[in-house]
Design a protein around this motif. Structure first.
Motif, PDB file in Angstrom:
ATOM      1  N   PHE A 140      -9.990   5.399 -36.002  1.00 55.88           N
ATOM      2  CA  PHE A 140      -9.761   5.002 -34.614  1.00 55.88           C
ATOM      3  C   PHE A 140     -11.084   4.875 -33.882  1.00 55.88           C
ATOM      4  N   PHE A 141     -11.045   4.262 -32.725  1.00 56.39           N
ATOM      5  CA  PHE A 141     -12.197   4.283 -31.845  1.00 56.39           C
ATOM      6  C   PHE A 141     -11.720   4.635 -30.447  1.00 56.39           C
ATOM      7  N   ILE A 142     -12.642   5.099 -29.629  1.00 57.00           N
ATOM      8  CA  ILE A 142     -12.321   5.508 -28.260  1.00 57.00           C
ATOM      9  C   ILE A 142     -13.010   4.562 -27.284  1.00 57.00           C
ATOM     10  N   ALA A 143     -12.271   4.079 -26.313  1.00 56.31           N
ATOM     11  CA  ALA A 143     -12.829   3.214 -25.280  1.00 56.31           C
ATOM     12  C   ALA A 143     -12.398   3.732 -23.927  1.00 56.31           C
ATOM     13  N   ARG A 177     -11.027 -10.891 -39.911  1.00 57.61           N
ATOM     14  CA  ARG A 177     -10.522  -9.842 -39.023  1.00 57.61           C
ATOM     15  C   ARG A 177     -11.602  -8.788 -38.807  1.00 57.61           C
ATOM     16  N   ILE A 178     -11.787  -8.413 -37.549  1.00 62.01           N
ATOM     17  CA  ILE A 178     -12.869  -7.504 -37.181  1.00 62.01           C
ATOM     18  C   ILE A 178     -12.288  -6.139 -36.823  1.00 62.01           C
ATOM     19  N   HIS A 179     -12.868  -5.082 -37.377  1.00 58.50           N
ATOM     20  CA  HIS A 179     -12.434  -3.718 -37.092  1.00 58.50           C
ATOM     21  C   HIS A 179     -13.551  -3.015 -36.334  1.00 58.50           C
ATOM     22  N   LEU A 180     -13.218  -2.439 -35.206  1.00 51.73           N
ATOM     23  CA  LEU A 180     -14.214  -1.857 -34.316  1.00 51.73           C
ATOM     24  C   LEU A 180     -14.244  -0.335 -34.365  1.00 51.73           C
ATOM     25  N   ASP A 181     -15.419   0.198 -34.088  1.00 57.53           N
ATOM     26  CA  ASP A 181     -15.619   1.645 -34.035  1.00 57.53           C
ATOM     27  C   ASP A 181     -16.059   2.027 -32.624  1.00 57.53           C
ATOM     28  N   ASN A 182     -16.191   3.304 -32.399  1.00 58.21           N
ATOM     29  CA  ASN A 182     -16.572   3.835 -31.092  1.00 58.21           C
ATOM     30  C   ASN A 182     -17.849   3.165 -30.575  1.00 58.21           C
ATOM     31  N   PRO A 183     -17.812   2.545 -29.411  1.00 57.25           N
ATOM     32  CA  PRO A 183     -19.006   1.863 -28.886  1.00 57.25           C
ATOM     33  C   PRO A 183     -20.129   2.818 -28.495  1.00 57.25           C
ATOM     34  N   ASP A 184     -19.829   4.103 -28.391  1.00 54.81           N
ATOM     35  CA  ASP A 184     -20.883   5.066 -28.026  1.00 54.81           C
ATOM     36  C   ASP A 184     -21.844   5.325 -29.183  1.00 54.81           C
ATOM     37  N   ASN A 185     -21.459   4.899 -30.396  1.00 55.02           N
ATOM     38  CA  ASN A 185     -22.281   5.196 -31.571  1.00 55.02           C
ATOM     39  C   ASN A 185     -23.201   4.055 -31.973  1.00 55.02           C
ATOM     40  N   VAL A 186     -23.294   3.008 -31.183  1.00 58.32           N
ATOM     41  CA  VAL A 186     -24.070   1.845 -31.606  1.00 58.32           C
ATOM     42  C   VAL A 186     -25.567   2.131 -31.510  1.00 58.32           C
ATOM     43  N   LYS A 187     -26.313   1.449 -32.375  1.00 60.10           N
ATOM     44  CA  LYS A 187     -27.775   1.532 -32.350  1.00 60.10           C
ATOM     45  C   LYS A 187     -28.340   0.151 -32.637  1.00 60.10           C
ATOM     46  N   ALA A 193     -19.242  -6.005 -30.750  1.00 60.09           N
ATOM     47  CA  ALA A 193     -18.448  -6.900 -29.914  1.00 60.09           C
ATOM     48  C   ALA A 193     -18.844  -6.618 -28.476  1.00 60.09           C
ATOM     49  N   VAL A 194     -19.220  -7.658 -27.750  1.00 59.42           N
ATOM     50  CA  VAL A 194     -19.766  -7.504 -26.410  1.00 59.42           C
ATOM     51  C   VAL A 194     -18.979  -8.368 -25.427  1.00 59.42           C
ATOM     52  N   ARG A 195     -18.724  -7.822 -24.248  1.00 57.75           N
ATOM     53  CA  ARG A 195     -18.115  -8.612 -23.184  1.00 57.75           C
ATOM     54  C   ARG A 195     -19.201  -9.037 -22.208  1.00 57.75           C
ATOM     55  N   LEU A 196     -19.312 -10.342 -22.006  1.00 51.76           N
ATOM     56  CA  LEU A 196     -20.312 -10.873 -21.098  1.00 51.76           C
ATOM     57  C   LEU A 196     -19.764 -10.949 -19.678  1.00 51.76           C
ATOM     58  N   ASP A 197     -20.626 -11.314 -18.740  1.00 49.50           N
ATOM     59  CA  ASP A 197     -20.238 -11.322 -17.323  1.00 49.50           C
ATOM     60  C   ASP A 197     -19.061 -12.234 -17.042  1.00 49.50           C
ATOM     61  N   ASP A 198     -18.982 -13.336 -17.813  1.00 45.00           N
ATOM     62  CA  ASP A 198     -17.902 -14.301 -17.559  1.00 45.00           C
ATOM     63  C   ASP A 198     -16.637 -13.970 -18.349  1.00 45.00           C
ATOM     64  N   LEU A 233     -25.178  -3.866 -20.127  1.00 48.94           N
ATOM     65  CA  LEU A 233     -24.473  -4.364 -21.308  1.00 48.94           C
ATOM     66  C   LEU A 233     -23.137  -3.656 -21.477  1.00 48.94           C
ATOM     67  N   HIS A 234     -22.061  -4.426 -21.679  1.00 51.78           N
ATOM     68  CA  HIS A 234     -20.737  -3.853 -21.888  1.00 51.78           C
ATOM     69  C   HIS A 234     -20.347  -4.068 -23.351  1.00 51.78           C
ATOM     70  N   ILE A 235     -20.513  -3.031 -24.167  1.00 53.31           N
ATOM     71  CA  ILE A 235     -20.172  -3.112 -25.583  1.00 53.31           C
ATOM     72  C   ILE A 235     -18.736  -2.660 -25.776  1.00 53.31           C
ATOM     73  N   VAL A 236     -17.908  -3.543 -26.306  1.00 54.46           N
ATOM     74  CA  VAL A 236     -16.496  -3.219 -26.562  1.00 54.46           C
ATOM     75  C   VAL A 236     -16.380  -2.280 -27.748  1.00 54.46           C
ATOM     76  N   GLY A 237     -17.178  -2.503 -28.779  1.00 54.30           N
ATOM     77  CA  GLY A 237     -17.136  -1.645 -29.956  1.00 54.30           C
ATOM     78  C   GLY A 237     -18.129  -2.102 -31.006  1.00 54.30           C
ATOM     79  N   LYS A 238     -18.428  -1.203 -31.913  1.00 46.83           N
ATOM     80  CA  LYS A 238     -19.279  -1.515 -33.057  1.00 46.83           C
ATOM     81  C   LYS A 238     -18.409  -2.080 -34.175  1.00 46.83           C
ATOM     82  N   VAL A 239     -18.863  -3.157 -34.810  1.00 43.05           N
ATOM     83  CA  VAL A 239     -18.120  -3.731 -35.926  1.00 43.05           C
ATOM     84  C   VAL A 239     -18.261  -2.796 -37.119  1.00 43.05           C
TER      85      VAL A 239
END
Length: 246
Positions: A140-143, A177-187, A193-198, A233-239
């Motif tokens: 799972f991941f936490i958002a 198909r993309i599986h995401l992990d907790n965005p707090d762990n990215v480096k 996966a990133v959400r842009l301003d638009d 930067l708004h990171i939705v999750g790490k791939v």
């Protein structure tokens, strides 16, 4: 280093005479004489066929792919050769940028020198050998939701999250198909996966340099996305993993 230099080097490093190499090639079912190998070394002939180059490389206990790659590049159309050369230069620059955030400063010049000396085909093989991790259905991941509350999502619920463009090919194919992990762990260096301003969501490789963020695609047709303030930067999750339907 080109085909002829590579050929001469592997023959020299093998310590074998041209007659010995010719005989070993014959044992592999490839009939060539010493004079043919000599003419190849002195650029009097175009690069040999794949069969002959493979036999020579094996007889020299050298990397077969190295010689085959250099032979292809020697005769490749100028447009293809230019594209490959520029693509590899771009990949190496990305590698240097990533390493600059992970290594002590006193090691960077040594790494830079090693990358510059590394034959292109060996760099390509190192990139291709990087494994894509497998995903378990109970991961799972936490958002954060709109109230800034932690929300846990099972990755199995994300199996229908698809890559909607070819910006990350060949690493992440269109429609995979993309599986995401907790965005707090990215480096720096991760795929995210990133959400842009638009409100557009994109998948890119994350590179952090000081306070600036670069979002890089694998497909060079897509220009880098530069974000001047990494805090925005708004990171939705790490791939975490990618799966492909068959």
């Amino acid at each position: 280093m080109g085909y002829y230099e590579s050929l001469s080097n592997i023959i020299k490093e093998s310590g074998k005479t041209l007659k010995e190499l010719s005989e070993e090639c014959r044992q592999e079912g490839v009939k060539i004489d010493p004079s043919y190998i000599s003419k190849l070394q002195t650029r009097k002939l175009p690069p040999a066929s794949e069969e002959i180059n493979t036999a020579i490389a094996k007889a020299c206990n050298a990397d077969v792919d190295l010689l085959l790659y250099e032979a292809y590049m020697e005769e490749a159309p100028l447009l293809i050769k230019s594209y490959i050369t520029k693509s590899l230069a771009s990949f190496k620059q990305v590698s240097k940028a990533i390493l600059s955030t992970q290594l002590p400063e006193n090691m960077l010049s040594l790494i830079d020198e090693q990358l510059n000396k590394l034959p292109d085909i060996l760099f390509i093989k190192q990139v291709l050998e990087q494994e894509v991790p497998q995903v378990g259905h109970n991961d799972f991941f936490i958002a954060k939701d709109q109230n800034n509350t932690d929300v846990k999502y099972l990755l199995s619920h994300l199996l229908d999250t698809k890559m909607l463009d070819n910006s990350m090919e060949p690493r992440i194919p269109l429609g995979s198909r993309i599986h995401l992990d907790n965005p707090d762990n990215v480096k720096s260096g991760d795929f995210v996966a990133v959400r842009l301003d638009d409100e557009i969501h994109v998948v890119r490789r994350l590179v952090i340099v000081d306070d600036q963020v670069l979002l890089l695609s694998e497909n060079l047709e897509y220009p880098p996305i530069i974000i001047s303030n990494k805090d925005s930067l708004h990171i939705v999750g790490k791939v975490k993993a990618v799966t492909i339907d068959v």
